[in-house]
Design an enzyme around this catalytic site. Structure first.
Site, PDB file in Angstrom:
ATOM      1  N   HIS A  59      16.271  -5.270 -27.919  1.00  0.00           N
ATOM      2  CA  HIS A  59      15.537  -4.025 -27.670  1.00  0.00           C
ATOM      3  C   HIS A  59      15.919  -2.939 -28.673  1.00  0.00           C
ATOM      4  O   HIS A  59      15.105  -2.091 -29.010  1.00  0.00           O
ATOM      5  CB  HIS A  59      15.760  -3.555 -26.228  1.00  0.00           C
ATOM      6  CG  HIS A  59      14.918  -4.293 -25.239  1.00  0.00           C
ATOM      7  ND1 HIS A  59      14.299  -3.702 -24.175  1.00  0.00           N
ATOM      8  CD2 HIS A  59      14.571  -5.602 -25.177  1.00  0.00           C
ATOM      9  CE1 HIS A  59      13.613  -4.611 -23.480  1.00  0.00           C
ATOM     10  NE2 HIS A  59      13.773  -5.780 -24.063  1.00  0.00           N
TER      11      HIS A  59
ATOM     12  N   THR B 252      16.900 -18.597 -22.159  1.00  0.00           N
ATOM     13  CA  THR B 252      17.665 -19.701 -21.584  1.00  0.00           C
ATOM     14  C   THR B 252      18.844 -19.175 -20.758  1.00  0.00           C
ATOM     15  O   THR B 252      19.519 -19.939 -20.076  1.00  0.00           O
ATOM     16  CB  THR B 252      18.190 -20.650 -22.695  1.00  0.00           C
ATOM     17  OG1 THR B 252      18.957 -21.697 -22.097  1.00  0.00           O
ATOM     18  CG2 THR B 252      19.081 -19.927 -23.694  1.00  0.00           C
TER      19      THR B 252
END
Ligand code: HEM
Ligand code: NAG
Ligand code: NAG
Ligand code: NAG
Length: 356
Positions: free
Chosen positions: A80, A206
């Site tokens: 981000h 994951t």
């Protein structure tokens, strides 16, 4: 934390045979052939802060032994940060429009705390020479490695940004879990990342958690036809209609149902099984431009690890500040000119100097 086994690789190096079993893979990359932004280098802190990387790894290892979930939080912060105005750690700035924007709402408060605690440890050892942006990039790398993912080198020398992005810029630059592959390909192309980078970087899912709000629209009012039925039935139990928008539910579920805390290629196996969580995940296996890349990672973990490392090194250099641009923050949550503590120290130092 169940399932999390971590071995101190350094201790095992003396027994090479054991080491090859116990350590996650160090990716074999030709680092000299990778494009590096001017001002960054692989050995940036070798003389100014030689212990930097060992301080961070040792500390994170301790933290993750208590709660491996923190690894996901740290990895996401780096993403981000880099996607909005570059890897300049402006997403860390308290009270900023960037940090407070909707897509950053679920960044973990603990991740911000860990980054500043690391900064404090590093600055105690070396002085204020290492940027919060570099610490964030290294913490993301170690989050991957200490979750049994690939190890890779990070080019260093980033400087910290002086102004955060606006809310609008933040919204524009962070993809939504509702976006399909075509939109994501276009969004990443603006950052010089291609379809292979998109598929590899999405493999970060994951590990970690997601709130119901990120995928409710795939369950209600009608179930997304690309979602496996039994997976959908389980998700509906976790996120009943009451937990779906417009309520502000804090219910979460794991992003990878096979191995939720392990950084491996199970994310791609999930996609092949139609058990991806977000539209942005599952559509990578529907879209003909990315389907084969998904399959190639699902059947070959080494291939995924190598590409993930390359794509992270690329992503980690987006619009970096270097040289004399930006600054080295004394507190990762606040720019130096707004830092009351720092101003106090500087004044005291000046007073000390005046005595001589
Ligand atoms: C490609 C577009 C992407 C989209 C649309 C996307 C979207 C999301 C969303 C909606 C969540 C759930 C947040 C929550 O509900 O708490 C999430 C979690 C996460 N994302 Fe992504 N993401 C993308 C790419 C990436 C990339 C490139 C990385 C890192 C390299 C990443 C790392 C993570 C991690 C580690 C989590 C779990 C965070 C935690 O447990 O705190 N994502 N992502
Ligand atoms: C991506 O998804 C968001 C949320 O649904 C939507 O507002 C936005 O328009 C989508 N992006 C594009 C380029 O369509
Ligand atoms: C979700 O968590 C936030 C932040 O801790 C809190 O303000 C909010 O009330 C919580 N929502 C619900 C429905 O419990
Ligand atoms: C860093 O700045 C934040 C925000 O102003 C403040 O809450 C925090 O106490 C500061 N941390 C340190 C170690 O001074």
């Amino acid at each position: 934390m169940a399932g999390f086994v971590s071995f101190p690789c350094v201790l095992l190096i003396s027994s090479l045979l054991l080491a090859s079993y116990a350590c996650a893979s160090e990716v074999e990359l030709d680092y000299s052939s990778l494009p590096i932004e001017t001002g960054l280098s692989w050995d940036f802190y070798d003389s100014s802060c030689p212990k930097l990387e060992s301080i961070i790894r040792t500390e994170l290892k301790k933290i993750f032994e208590k709660d491996i979930g923190q690894a996901a939080g740290l990895l996401r912060v780096h993403f981000h940060d880099c996607f909005v105005k570059g890897c300049d750690s402006t997403v860390l700035l308290d009270g900023s429009a960037e940090k407070n924007a909707e897509p950053n709402k679920f960044l973990r408060a603990t991740a911000f705390e860990i980054i500043d605690d690391l900064r404090e440890l590093v600055h105690k050892e070396c002085g204020r020479v290492v940027s919060c942006s570099d610490i964030t990039a290294l913490a993301a790398r170690d989050s991957v490695f200490l979750s049994k993912g690939p190890d890779y080198n990070v080019p260093l020398g980033r400087r910290d940004g002086l102004s955060s992005a606006t809310e609008e810029e933040t919204l524009e630059n962070l993809p939504s879990p509702d976006n399909k592959t075509g939109i994501l390909i276009d969004a990443l192309a603006l950052k010089n990342l291609d379809a292979t980078d998109l598929v590899a970087l999405s493999g970060a899912h994951t590990i970690g958690l997601a709130h119901c709000s990120a995928f409710c629209n795939r369950l209600y009012p009608t179930q997304d036809p690309t979602m496996d039925d039994s997976f959908a039935a389980d998700l509906k139990k976790v996120c009943p209609t009451e937990d779906c928008p417009p309520t502000d539910s804090n219910t979460t579920t794991v992003e990878d149902i096979l191995t939720p805390d392990e950084f491996d290629n199970a994310y791609y196996v999930n996609l092949v099984n139609r058990q991806g969580l977000f539209t942005s995940d599952q559509d990578l296996y529907t879209d003909s431009r990315t389907k084969d890349i998904v399959t190639s990672f699902a059947v070959n973990k080494d291939l995924f690890f190598e590409q993930f490392a390359k794509s992270m090194i690329k992503m980690g250099q987006l619009s970096v500040l270097t040289g004399n641009d930006g600054e080295i923050r004394a507190n990762c949550s606040v720019i130096n000119s707004d830092n009351v503590e720092l101003i106090k120290t500087v004044v005291e130092e000046d007073e000390d100097a005046a005595e001589f």
